[in-house]
Design a protein around this motif. Structure first.
Motif: not given
Length: 414
Positions: A77, A222, A234
């Protein structure tokens, strides 16, 4: 037949002659009756409802090198979207409360830095999941791909040209006249809708097999923004897919696991499966609410009287919690959903099949058991399928839980 033979053996030649004369005098009646009988029998055979059997199914099992534990997810992330510290802290809290474990899988594109979000990478993910599950399905059922007459694929967010069904047909050299369908944009409930479509096709096309493949594609989906409600997806969605083989051949009943009973919207399911007593209670409460007091809480039928097993879409911990509470289900009845979320994450429309595989691996599926698969999707959609176990169901070769079922259920921090 034996009675007719015994009776005929006692007839004399004169008796036979008299029968022939009577038949000759009533020839028109005999011909008309025979024609009506043949016509009626033909119409019945051609239009009667055919039973739909679930021969077997397979769920994709991500390999170890595609594992995405909590630590890896946070690193990805940070690298993929360069989130600020506030957003990263939000993601960290969501992951801690999500109900996901450290064994979930992510596509190859999410194991690259920088991430690959191209069309080619998305196709790679689709091929990996589709062919992995279908290889297992065809091997376990000994059904040749060319024997399949109907193919339905549902994937909400990735719908390329050539289509996903075209990829499957070309890969397995399926026959040229196969009926193929691609369903999109219907979210996590699309797997049940795909079963419904396959069922309708099998009612029309006799002596046939149908394959239903359900998946979702993560590579190009995403979310890199900062809207917190959008960031939740996500954290929850992971790699997965299921392939289901259906048949309308009576010869397949003996080797099939389940028979399809209903494919319906949840609002129309109650009158089909609930006992009369539950329907009366629901109706009386509804009338009282409309005529006397609008504050009366609607009666929630006891669906435990209609089903032995529940496959509730593993969309997130909140979804499972609410259904467990509102339908007054025991922890055992939602165990498969919680463990699927923990082990595989939210695999969208295929999650209900991972849950069914969990129950089989635990040895809980007995002959005559009724299974309710319920899934939620965009729109808002709530669709369900009801199956009847035709025997004591054992886990198939390639069951996604076979190497770890002894570890489950695990204790969750709820």
């Amino acid at each position: 037949m034996a009675a007719v033979i015994i009776k005929a053996s006692r007839l004399s030649l004169d008796d036979i002659h008299q029968m022939w004369l009577q038949l000759e005098y009533n020839l028109v009646r005999v011909v008309v009756f025979s024609a009506i009988f043949v016509f009626g029998s033909t119409v019945y055979v051609m239009t009667r409802k055919r039973f739909i059997y679930l021969v077997d199914y397979a769920c994709y099992l991500p390999p170890q090198h595609l594992k995405a534990d909590h630590r890896y997810f946070m690193e990805y992330a940070k690298e993929a979207a360069d989130f600020d510290e506030s957003t990263m802290e939000f993601l960290r809290k969501i992951m801690e409360r999500s109900g996901l474990g450290d064994e979930t899988g992510a596509p190859p594109s999410m194991h690259c830095f920088p991430p690959r979000t191209s069309m080619a990478a998305a196709r790679q993910e689709a091929e990996l999941v589709m062919f992995g599950a279908l290889d297992t399905l065809f091997a376990s059922t000994n059904v040749k791909p060319r024997d399949v007459g109907i193919l339905v694929v549902n994937c909400s967010l990735f719908n390329p040209t050539p289509s996903l069904t075209a990829m499957i047909i070309n890969k397995y050299k399926m026959r040229g006249n196969i009926k193929s369908f691609n369903l999109s944009g219907m979210g996590c409930s699309a797997g049940v809708i795909a079963i419904d479509l396959a069922k309708d096709m099998l009612q029309v096309h006799r002596n046939n097999y149908a394959v239903v493949f359900s998946t979702e594609n993560m590579t190009q989906n995403w979310y890199s923004g900062i809207e917190k409600s959008m960031l939740i997806s996500n954290c929850l969605f992971r790699l997965g897919g299921s392939a289901v083989l259906l048949s309308n051949k009576s010869i397949d009943r003996g080797r099939s696991k389940y028979k399809l009973i209903h494919v319906t919207n949840i609002t129309t399911l109650g009158p089909l499966v609930l006992p009369i007593s539950e329907q009366i209670l629901f109706f009386v409460t509804l009338i009282a609410k409309k005529l006397f007091n609008a504050k009366i809480k609607p009666y929630v039928p006891n669906f435990k009287l209609a089903f032995e097993h529940f496959c509730i879409h593993a969309g997130g911990r909140g979804v499972i919690d609410e259904l467990e509470k509102n339908m007054q289900l025991s922890p055992l009845l939602v165990e498969a959903s919680r463990m699927t979320l923990h082990r595989f994450g939210n695999t969208s429309s295929s999650s209900i099949w991972y849950e069914l595989a969990y129950m089989e691996a635990k040895g809980r599926m007995r002959k005559g058991d009724r299974i309710w698969q319920v899934a939620f999707g965009s729109g808002f959609k709530c669709n369900s399928a009801v199956w009847l176990a035709l025997k004591k169901v054992k886990p198939s070769c390639g069951n996604p839980w076979e190497d770890c079922i002894h570890k489950y259920p695990v204790k969750l921090n709820l």
